[in-house]
Design an enzyme around this catalytic site. Structure first.
Site, mmCIF file in Angstrom:
data_model
loop_
_atom_site.group_PDB
_atom_site.id
_atom_site.type_symbol
_atom_site.label_atom_id
_atom_site.label_comp_id
_atom_site.label_asym_id
_atom_site.label_seq_id
_atom_site.Cartn_x
_atom_site.Cartn_y
_atom_site.Cartn_z
ATOM 1 C CG ASP A 120 -29.784 7.131 73.225
ATOM 2 O OD1 ASP A 120 -29.000 7.685 74.015
ATOM 3 O OD2 ASP A 120 -29.402 6.363 72.306
ATOM 4 C CB SER A 179 -32.632 6.999 69.170
ATOM 5 O OG SER A 179 -33.209 6.276 68.084
#
Ligand code: G3H
Ligand code: 13P
Ligand code: ZN
Length: 309
Positions: free
Chosen positions: A82, A50
């Site tokens: 992500d 992420s």
């Protein structure tokens, strides 16, 4: 074998009625725990990073750790961004060698989501990288995004064909009632399988992604609560619902919170039982084993991708 894209993985998963686990990674121990579970199960794997993970670990460390995992395991592994929220972060990851990126423009209007997603798809496809997008909005809190339940919205199946044909995206995350984090439902867990089935009819053969798919095992809630934590009311997506989704068009199931809880529960317990220890290997080792154990369980009983590498 180098890093792979998810293209063939999803084709096989769709046909086989199973899903690939996409696990969020931030550090070496988590990567090692996930990969050793996948190796023992001979399972294909998506490791995802992420924006928060990039900030925490620095992208190059994560990239090199994942490359080490590929070399060490010989497994087909996808390195995925992500919740990329801009063209720039997607481009940066593609230039670093990620094989898959998510552009999450789900907070924008439908037309803007199409425009932003298509821009990333054009750039990524040119470099042989696949793209996931999101339509509809999950609720929940991540490092950089905080979506309240009031701002969340289910995916409208009537929009999916136009979205996919106009963007040429490779997979689509949809909102059917899951949410990020460990507190997903106030009462009875409920997912909108009617939406998933309708999307499946409109996009035959097309891979769907389920975010917010931690099941928040009760044994982990209990360990955390027993050893000084406080997570009353934590509740995840029941495993039988995830298995059902995997047997339909869901080919990628995102799991982060369960791994966080496995690590945190193990370390909390360790320190209560060994208050004088201070060598990080003494508690990170058991935390790594706990990640391995939960990922093995997911592969066998939730994803159904054991032996599919
Ligand atoms: O859905 C997001 C993942 O759980 C990553 O969370 O943004 O806190 O790294 P993060
Ligand atoms: P959980 O918070 O349910 O683990 O979801 C993770 C996720 O969707 C990452 O994108
Ligand atoms: Zn997510």
């Amino acid at each position: 074998m180098p890093l792979v894209t998810s293209k063939e993985m999803f084709e096989n998963a769709y046909r086989g009625g199973y899903a690939i686990g996409a696990f969020n990674v931030n550090n070496m121990e988590t990567i090692q725990g996930i990969v050793s579970a996948a190796r023992e199960e001979n399972a294909p794997l998506i490791l995802q990073v992420s924006a928060g993970a990039r900030k925490y670990a620095s992208p190059i460390y994560l990239k090199k750790l994942v490359e080490a995992a590929v070399e060490d395991s010989g497994l087909p592994i996808v390195l995925h961004l992500d919740h990329g929220d801009s063209f720039e972060i997607c481009k940066d990851c593609i230039q670093m060698g990620f094989t898959s990126v998510m552009i999450d423009a789900s907070s924008h209007s439908f037309a803007e989501n199409i425009k932003i997603t298509k821009n990333v798809v054009d750039y990524a496809h040119d470099k042989g990288v696949v793209v996931e997008a999101e339509l509809g909005r999950l609720s929940g809190v991540e490092d950089d995004v905080n979506v309240s339940a009031a701002d969340s919205s289910y995916t409208d199946p009537a929009q999916v064909e136009e979205f996919v044909s106009k963007t040429n995206v490779d997979s689509l995350a949809i909102a059917i009632g899951t949410s990020h984090g460990a507190f997903k439902f106030k009462g009875e867990p409920k997912l909108r399988f009617d939406i998933l089935e309708e999307v499946g009819k409109r996009l035959p053969g097309f891979p769907i992604v389920l975010h917010g798919a931690s099941s928040v095992p009760q044994y982990l809630v209990e360990i955390i609560n027993q050893y000084g934590g406080n997570m009353p009311g934590a509740q995840g997506v029941p495993e039988d619902m995830l298995r059902k989704a995997a047997s339909l068009s869901v080919c990628k199931i995102n799991i982060d919170s369960d791994l966080r809880m496995a690590v945190t529960g193990t370390i909390r317990k360790y320190f209560q039982e060994n208050p004088s220890h201070f060598d990080p290997r003494q508690y990170l080792g058991p935390a790594r084993n706990a990640v391995k154990e939960i990922v093995k369980h997911k592969i066998q009983y939730v994803l159904g991708c054991s032996g599919k590498a």
